[in-house]
Design a protein around this motif. Structure first.
Motif, mmCIF file in Angstrom:
data_model
loop_
_atom_site.group_PDB
_atom_site.id
_atom_site.type_symbol
_atom_site.label_atom_id
_atom_site.label_comp_id
_atom_site.label_asym_id
_atom_site.label_seq_id
_atom_site.Cartn_x
_atom_site.Cartn_y
_atom_site.Cartn_z
ATOM 1 N N GLY A 1 -47.863 -1.704 -26.434
ATOM 2 C CA GLY A 1 -48.395 -0.664 -26.942
ATOM 3 C C GLY A 1 -48.821 0.456 -25.519
ATOM 4 O O GLY A 1 -50.054 0.543 -25.206
ATOM 5 N N GLU A 2 -48.090 0.605 -24.774
ATOM 6 C CA GLU A 2 -48.686 0.642 -23.231
ATOM 7 C C GLU A 2 -48.159 2.454 -23.570
ATOM 8 O O GLU A 2 -46.715 2.340 -24.268
ATOM 9 N N ALA A 3 -47.934 3.140 -22.191
ATOM 10 C CA ALA A 3 -46.884 3.975 -22.018
ATOM 11 C C ALA A 3 -46.070 3.909 -21.454
ATOM 12 O O ALA A 3 -46.326 3.366 -20.347
ATOM 13 N N GLY A 4 -44.566 4.311 -21.743
ATOM 14 C CA GLY A 4 -43.360 4.207 -20.847
ATOM 15 C C GLY A 4 -43.599 5.140 -20.115
ATOM 16 O O GLY A 4 -44.047 6.724 -20.646
ATOM 17 N N ASN A 5 -43.294 5.055 -19.113
ATOM 18 C CA ASN A 5 -42.915 6.481 -17.911
ATOM 19 C C ASN A 5 -41.944 7.044 -18.004
ATOM 20 O O ASN A 5 -40.976 6.009 -18.069
ATOM 21 N N VAL A 6 -41.588 8.370 -17.838
ATOM 22 C CA VAL A 6 -40.253 9.585 -17.800
ATOM 23 C C VAL A 6 -40.453 10.249 -17.255
ATOM 24 O O VAL A 6 -41.526 10.848 -17.293
ATOM 25 N N GLU A 7 -39.234 9.970 -16.195
ATOM 26 C CA GLU A 7 -39.485 11.009 -15.427
ATOM 27 C C GLU A 7 -37.617 12.081 -15.692
ATOM 28 O O GLU A 7 -37.288 11.654 -16.040
ATOM 29 N N LEU A 8 -38.385 13.527 -15.647
ATOM 30 C CA LEU A 8 -37.703 14.909 -15.709
ATOM 31 C C LEU A 8 -37.176 15.717 -14.507
ATOM 32 O O LEU A 8 -37.808 15.960 -14.245
ATOM 33 N N ILE A 9 -35.804 15.283 -14.505
ATOM 34 C CA ILE A 9 -35.904 16.328 -13.334
ATOM 35 C C ILE A 9 -34.930 17.636 -13.942
ATOM 36 O O ILE A 9 -33.579 17.280 -14.277
ATOM 37 N N VAL B 1 -24.696 18.779 -14.149
ATOM 38 C CA VAL B 1 -25.301 18.530 -15.113
ATOM 39 C C VAL B 1 -26.631 19.441 -14.212
ATOM 40 O O VAL B 1 -26.573 20.230 -14.118
ATOM 41 N N GLN B 2 -26.650 19.789 -15.755
ATOM 42 C CA GLN B 2 -28.369 20.891 -16.342
ATOM 43 C C GLN B 2 -29.438 20.213 -15.795
ATOM 44 O O GLN B 2 -30.558 21.111 -15.326
ATOM 45 N N ALA B 3 -29.715 18.659 -15.850
ATOM 46 C CA ALA B 3 -30.847 18.116 -16.241
ATOM 47 C C ALA B 3 -30.669 16.811 -16.408
ATOM 48 O O ALA B 3 -29.616 16.515 -16.477
ATOM 49 N N ALA B 4 -31.420 16.134 -15.741
ATOM 50 C CA ALA B 4 -31.608 14.381 -15.705
ATOM 51 C C ALA B 4 -32.564 13.300 -16.029
ATOM 52 O O ALA B 4 -33.626 14.841 -16.316
ATOM 53 N N ILE B 5 -32.561 12.715 -16.983
ATOM 54 C CA ILE B 5 -32.887 11.886 -16.787
ATOM 55 C C ILE B 5 -33.488 10.481 -16.547
ATOM 56 O O ILE B 5 -32.447 10.090 -16.931
ATOM 57 N N VAL B 6 -34.008 10.210 -16.227
ATOM 58 C CA VAL B 6 -34.840 8.649 -15.454
ATOM 59 C C VAL B 6 -36.061 7.622 -16.141
ATOM 60 O O VAL B 6 -37.014 8.191 -16.354
ATOM 61 N N PHE B 7 -35.374 6.942 -16.556
ATOM 62 C CA PHE B 7 -36.860 6.330 -18.319
ATOM 63 C C PHE B 7 -37.161 5.274 -16.874
ATOM 64 O O PHE B 7 -36.523 4.602 -15.915
#
Length: 385
Positions: free
Chosen positions: A106-114, A89-95
């Motif tokens: 109502g909080e901030a959800g963390n996401v990691e883009l690779i 793949v060209q990129a990956a995303i992990v929630f």
């Protein structure tokens, strides 16, 4: 006599097949490759599709966020980061595991883009995903404000409206760099073999002595040879530009769309041809003096190498400037002025003051270089091998 010598030198310049190959075919091939490279550079990414790695157990909400992305295919993987490392793949995303719960609370959800910003495709995909996540964030924030009975517009402290004064196609900037670069390289590469052979070649073949024994004075010889070098540069420059113009008109889409001269077409083409003519004579004068100094063709070519390198430097100096940012120095400095004036012409600006400055500065340089060449050519130390 001047015309006869000039005619003889021109015939000799285009008689040798090897020289003809280097003089005509090589510049055309180089510039054609450069034209199609810029066309692919402009169109790169328009029809491109990307693959984004996501976790196998991605939730429906998370998949909905990413599902609106055009030209992006989701690949479920047990380890998205490893799928990216393996080149699948060209990129990956992990929630984060509790991403949906945090957003609902109502909080901030963390996401990691690779990804890898050194890769054009990976960088483009990260940009697309980041934009989609930012849009999703705005929707969630607006919903939270409404639930708290707060007008969402209260979060907008500044309203920015950008107005572009330049209505030209953005791709015209690419052409403004491409055309002067093509012209300068084609003239230099095309005239260099002829210049090296016309003086240094005569000395290396021991024919210069016989030539000087003829009743023709040295000034006439020098002028005929100089006109030959410059004429070769003019011919190659015109041929190369004609070929590139045909390729842009019939074989490119984005570069062709960027060209729009309007009512100034005749003036722009005429002034461009005049500037090209004078610039060819300027480069021819420089190549002439390197050939006079060189004892052999190889030595003359070595002396002309720095000139070929200097031909490219002006592009770096003006690549980040708009046509309204050019100063008098840009039209007076040799090498730089050809890039500056052609950039103006390509943007549809016909400033005769700048054109006269460009032509005048090149003519002054030509006269100075020709005087130096005449002094050198009058001395047997530089004429005889």
């Amino acid at each position: 006599m001047l015309f006869k010598i000039y005619k003889k030198e021109m015939i000799d310049s285009f008689r040798d097949k090897r020289t003809l190959l280097l003089t005509v075919l090589l510049p055309i091939l180089m510039m054609s490759a450069l034209t199609f490279f810029y066309e692919s550079l402009i169109s790169d990414g328009e029809d491109e599709t990307y693959t984004l790695a996501v976790e196998e157990d991605i939730s429906a909400e998370q998949e909905t966020i990413l599902g609106t992305l055009d030209k992006v295919e989701l690949l479920r993987a047990e380890n998205p980061e490893q799928a990216f490392i393996d080149g699948e793949v060209q990129a990956a995303i992990v929630f984060a595991d509790n991403f949906d719960a945090e957003v609902q609370a109502g909080e901030a959800g963390n996401v990691e883009l690779i990804g890898d910003t050194f890769s054009q495709k990976s960088s483009n995909l990260i940009y697309l995903v980041s934009g989609e996540l930012a849009e999703y964030e705005q929707i969630v924030v607006a919903e939270r404000l409404q639930q708290a009975n707060i007008d969402p517009s209260i979060t907008q402290a500044v309203a920015v409206e950008q107005r572009e004064t330049n209505t030209e196609d953005s791709n015209i900037q690419v052409l403004a760099l491409l055309i002067p670069l093509i012209l300068s390289i084609a003239i230099g590469v095309g005239a260099a073999p002829s210049a090296a052979d016309i003086f240094a070649g005569e000395k290396e073949k021991k024919t210069m002595e016989a030539l000087l024994m003829t009743p023709v004075n040295r000034s006439t010889l020098l002028m005929a040879k100089y006109l030959t070098i410059s004429s070769v540069g003019v011919i190659i420059g015109i041929i190369t530009l004609a070929v590139v113009a045909i390729e842009i008109a019939f074989f490119t889409e984005h570069l062709k769309a960027a060209i729009s001269f309007g009512d100034n077409m005749v003036a722009i083409i005429g002034m461009g041809a005049l500037v090209t003519l004078v610039y060819s004579f300027f480069v021819g004068a420089l190549l002439m003096i390197t050939s006079i100094v060189g004892k052999t063709v190889k030595e003359a070519q070595s002396y002309s190498t720095p000139i070929m390198m200097v031909l490219i430097f002006p592009m770096m100096m003006i690549s980040g400037l708009g046509v309204n940012e050019f100063t008098m120095n840009h039209f007076i400095l040799p090498f730089v002025n050809i890039f500056a004036i052609l950039t103006e012409l390509l943007f549809g600006v016909v400033n005769y003051g700048h054109i006269f400055m460009t032509i005048g500065s090149n003519l002054v340089c030509i006269i100075i270089i020709f005087i130096i060449s005449r002094i050198l050519f009058s001395k047997d130390k530089w004429v005889m091998n």
